[in-house]
Motif scaffolding. Structure first.
Motif, PDB file in Angstrom:
ATOM      1  N   ASP A 183     -17.187-125.025-142.941  1.00  0.00           N
ATOM      2  CA  ASP A 183     -18.075-124.606-141.862  1.00  0.00           C
ATOM      3  C   ASP A 183     -18.185-125.682-140.779  1.00  0.00           C
ATOM      4  OD1 ASP A 183     -19.914-123.438-140.250  1.00  0.00           O
ATOM      5  OD2 ASP A 183     -21.442-123.129-141.802  1.00  0.00           O
ATOM      6  N   THR A 184     -17.178-125.758-139.937  1.00  0.00           N
ATOM      7  CA  THR A 184     -17.175-126.750-138.871  1.00  0.00           C
ATOM      8  C   THR A 184     -18.245-126.449-137.821  1.00  0.00           C
ATOM      9  OG1 THR A 184     -15.427-125.494-137.774  1.00  0.00           O
ATOM     10  CG2 THR A 184     -14.750-127.339-139.153  1.00  0.00           C
ATOM     11  N   PHE A 185     -18.609-125.189-137.672  1.00  0.00           N
ATOM     12  CA  PHE A 185     -19.675-124.821-136.717  1.00  0.00           C
ATOM     13  C   PHE A 185     -20.959-125.552-137.077  1.00  0.00           C
ATOM     14  CE2 PHE A 185     -23.209-122.525-135.008  1.00  0.00           C
ATOM     15  CZ  PHE A 185     -22.776-121.946-133.825  1.00  0.00           C
ATOM     16  N   SER A 186     -21.410-125.380-138.324  1.00  0.00           N
ATOM     17  CA  SER A 186     -22.666-126.000-138.753  1.00  0.00           C
ATOM     18  C   SER A 186     -22.570-127.520-138.769  1.00  0.00           C
ATOM     19  CB  SER A 186     -23.051-125.487-140.142  1.00  0.00           C
ATOM     20  OG  SER A 186     -23.305-124.092-140.102  1.00  0.00           O
ATOM     21  N   ALA A 187     -21.396-128.030-139.156  1.00  0.00           N
ATOM     22  CA  ALA A 187     -21.219-129.481-139.216  1.00  0.00           C
ATOM     23  C   ALA A 187     -21.369-130.117-137.841  1.00  0.00           C
ATOM     24  CB  ALA A 187     -19.858-129.820-139.816  1.00  0.00           C
TER      25      ALA A 187
ATOM     26  N   THR B 251     -20.278-134.322-143.405  1.00  0.00           N
ATOM     27  CA  THR B 251     -21.105-133.139-143.615  1.00  0.00           C
ATOM     28  C   THR B 251     -20.423-132.139-144.542  1.00  0.00           C
ATOM     29  OG1 THR B 251     -22.073-133.395-141.407  1.00  0.00           O
ATOM     30  CG2 THR B 251     -22.303-131.248-142.447  1.00  0.00           C
ATOM     31  N   LEU B 252     -19.096-132.047-144.462  1.00  0.00           N
ATOM     32  CA  LEU B 252     -18.357-131.058-145.255  1.00  0.00           C
ATOM     33  C   LEU B 252     -17.969-131.551-146.650  1.00  0.00           C
ATOM     34  CD1 LEU B 252     -15.961-129.514-142.571  1.00  0.00           C
ATOM     35  CD2 LEU B 252     -18.087-128.564-143.479  1.00  0.00           C
ATOM     36  N   LYS B 253     -18.258-132.794-146.946  1.00  0.00           N
ATOM     37  CA  LYS B 253     -17.851-133.337-148.247  1.00  0.00           C
ATOM     38  C   LYS B 253     -18.295-132.470-149.431  1.00  0.00           C
ATOM     39  CE  LYS B 253     -18.015-137.776-148.670  1.00  0.00           C
ATOM     40  NZ  LYS B 253     -18.506-139.171-148.892  1.00  0.00           N
ATOM     41  N   PRO B 254     -19.542-131.971-149.464  1.00  0.00           N
ATOM     42  CA  PRO B 254     -19.911-131.107-150.593  1.00  0.00           C
ATOM     43  C   PRO B 254     -19.031-129.859-150.719  1.00  0.00           C
ATOM     44  CG  PRO B 254     -21.868-131.860-149.428  1.00  0.00           C
ATOM     45  CD  PRO B 254     -20.686-132.263-148.585  1.00  0.00           C
ATOM     46  N   SER B 255     -18.613-129.292-149.585  1.00  0.00           N
ATOM     47  CA  SER B 255     -17.723-128.114-149.635  1.00  0.00           C
ATOM     48  C   SER B 255     -16.384-128.477-150.220  1.00  0.00           C
ATOM     49  CB  SER B 255     -17.548-127.536-148.224  1.00  0.00           C
ATOM     50  OG  SER B 255     -18.754-127.087-147.693  1.00  0.00           O
ATOM     51  N   LEU B 256     -15.895-129.676-149.912  1.00  0.00           N
ATOM     52  CA  LEU B 256     -14.616-130.118-150.446  1.00  0.00           C
ATOM     53  C   LEU B 256     -14.709-130.347-151.947  1.00  0.00           C
ATOM     54  CD1 LEU B 256     -13.653-132.589-147.597  1.00  0.00           C
ATOM     55  CD2 LEU B 256     -12.731-130.314-148.007  1.00  0.00           C
ATOM     56  N   HIS B 257     -15.820-130.929-152.402  1.00  0.00           N
ATOM     57  CA  HIS B 257     -16.041-131.079-153.839  1.00  0.00           C
ATOM     58  C   HIS B 257     -16.001-129.731-154.538  1.00  0.00           C
ATOM     59  CE1 HIS B 257     -17.273-135.336-154.555  1.00  0.00           C
ATOM     60  NE2 HIS B 257     -17.483-135.310-153.250  1.00  0.00           N
ATOM     61  N   GLU B 258     -16.686-128.761-153.941  1.00  0.00           N
ATOM     62  CA  GLU B 258     -16.767-127.430-154.545  1.00  0.00           C
ATOM     63  C   GLU B 258     -15.389-126.788-154.648  1.00  0.00           C
ATOM     64  OE1 GLU B 258     -19.049-123.163-153.756  1.00  0.00           O
ATOM     65  OE2 GLU B 258     -19.652-124.982-152.681  1.00  0.00           O
ATOM     66  N   MET B 259     -14.541-127.018-153.659  1.00  0.00           N
ATOM     67  CA  MET B 259     -13.198-126.445-153.702  1.00  0.00           C
ATOM     68  C   MET B 259     -12.351-127.012-154.819  1.00  0.00           C
ATOM     69  SD  MET B 259     -11.740-125.627-149.957  1.00  0.00           S
ATOM     70  CE  MET B 259     -10.398-124.799-150.817  1.00  0.00           C
ATOM     71  N   MET B 260     -12.675-128.218-155.258  1.00  0.00           N
ATOM     72  CA  MET B 260     -11.883-128.862-156.303  1.00  0.00           C
ATOM     73  C   MET B 260     -12.182-128.309-157.694  1.00  0.00           C
ATOM     74  SD  MET B 260      -9.982-130.890-154.587  1.00  0.00           S
ATOM     75  CE  MET B 260     -10.106-129.723-153.240  1.00  0.00           C
ATOM     76  N   ILE B 261     -13.275-127.561-157.804  1.00  0.00           N
ATOM     77  CA  ILE B 261     -13.679-127.041-159.126  1.00  0.00           C
ATOM     78  C   ILE B 261     -12.695-125.977-159.597  1.00  0.00           C
ATOM     79  CG2 ILE B 261     -15.487-125.823-160.373  1.00  0.00           C
ATOM     80  CD1 ILE B 261     -17.497-127.049-158.405  1.00  0.00           C
TER      81      ILE B 261
END
Length: 356
Positions: free
Chosen positions: A268-272, A346-356
């Motif tokens: 979500d680059t918009f929110s970031a 800001t997007l780091k949590p999204s990247l973590h989630e993708m690794m699951i």
């Protein structure tokens, strides 16, 4: 080509974003040595596919990293570079560079994947000769099916794809003075094609596929300049919000139809970016987050322009701020390295989630 980079209205067609993945964070398992990153999209992801006539290969682009112009539409690193670092690999080689490299010396570079993104591209045809998204995916397929550069076995469980795309489609529509009432229909066509493209990339063997949202295009300097960079244009931002809403629904539908969970993800680059703008405005530092670091000396000039008599050696028709490391935007369209780094945080949590 140079005319394209000089005219603000047409320059809008270079970019959007949209934007790539980032530094390997503590707590994430070390990426497998065979991990590959495949990049598709526009100038927010392009690391050098355009020829040397493009502004991204001219001074002062690249002054922060690598210290000289290197094909990135920024002063330094872009989202692609951060995504590669997140995966623990080098930035993937641009497609045009790979094709121009002797076959016996390609292997070291190709082990990290490949970047097919071109500044100016769209989901559909936006700026010729930039290949649209479908053409980029066809080029990727050829590296597997015909050129045997990669095999599906190479990609399974060890590859990621990033798509940064669609802004140029809307801006092309606006430049052609399309009917605003027909904009929702355009969005539906774009989202339908994006869904097909995402599915095609996964079908070629890529295990994880991420796509960026449209950024807040009403906040881009080329738009915000109309009111002296004081605030964003909410009409443009509303169009981006509608696109992003439809994109979320499409990605959710794709994940529901796959046998594995979390195959497709959204960054979500918009929110970031909006979060960074609000943070900067409230910092009291006096820095304007909507004003670019590099800007033409007049409305007829853009970052990187020189007089007609002498290439990089001619008189500069642009000015550069004293400290690019404090700027969110580099030029009228593209984030500075500082902006991309802030987006990554800001997007780091999204990247973590993708690794699951």
């Amino acid at each position: 080509m140079e005319k394209y980079h000089q005219a603000s209205a047409t320059l809008l067609l270079q970019c959007f974003p949209t934007v790539l993945f980032c530094f390997l964070a503590a707590g994430i398992a070390k990426a497998d040595a065979a991990t590959k990153l495949f990049v598709f999209g526009d100038s927010y992801a392009d690391t050098g596919n355009w020829g040397r006539s493009a502004s991204s290969w001219k001074e002062p682009y690249g002054i922060t990293f690598p210290g000289k112009p290197a094909g990135r539409f920024s002063d330094g690193r872009i989202f692609t570079d951060y995504m590669a670092s997140f995966l623990g690999i080098e930035s993937p080689i641009p497609y045009t560079t790979a094709m121009a490299t002797a076959q016996d010396s390609r292997s070291r570079h190709l082990q990290y994947g490949m970047n097919f993104a071109y500044g100016g591209t769209g989901v559909f045809d936006t700026f010729i000769p930039a290949p649209n998204m479908s053409v980029q995916i066809n080029l990727f397929e050829k590296t597997i099916e015909e050129q045997k550069v990669y095999t599906k076995q190479d990609l399974l469980n060890s590859s990621f794809a990033l798509l940064s795309i669609a802004g140029n489609d809307y801006l092309t529509y606006a430049n052609k003075k399309g009917n605003p009432q027909e904009l929702p229909g355009l969005t539906q066509r774009i989202i339908a094609q994006l869904s097909e493209n995402l599915n095609l990339i996964h079908g070629l063997g890529v295990s994880k596929v991420a796509i960026t949202t449209l950024p807040p295009i009403g906040c881009l300097p080329v738009v915000a300049a109309a009111n002296s960079y004081r605030d964003c244009n909410e009409t443009w931002n509303s169009a981006a919000k509608y696109h992003n809403q439809q994109l979320h629904q499409a990605v959710e539908s794709l994940n529901n139809r796959t046998s594995r969970s979390n195959v497709f993800g959204i960054l979500d680059t918009f929110s970031a970016l909006m979060a960074e703008f609000k943070k900067s405005n409230g910092s009291g530092s006096g820095d304007n987050p909507l004003k670019p670091c590099c800007i033409g000396v007049s409305s007829d000039h853009s970052c990187g322009d020189v007089d007609e008599k002498g290439g990089n050696g001619g008189a500069k028709k642009y000015v550069v701020c004293n400290n690019p490391s404090l700027s969110m935007f580099w030029d009228m369209l593209h984030p500075a390295q500082n902006g991309w780094q802030a987006v990554y945080q800001t997007l780091k949590p999204s990247l973590h989630e993708m690794m699951i």
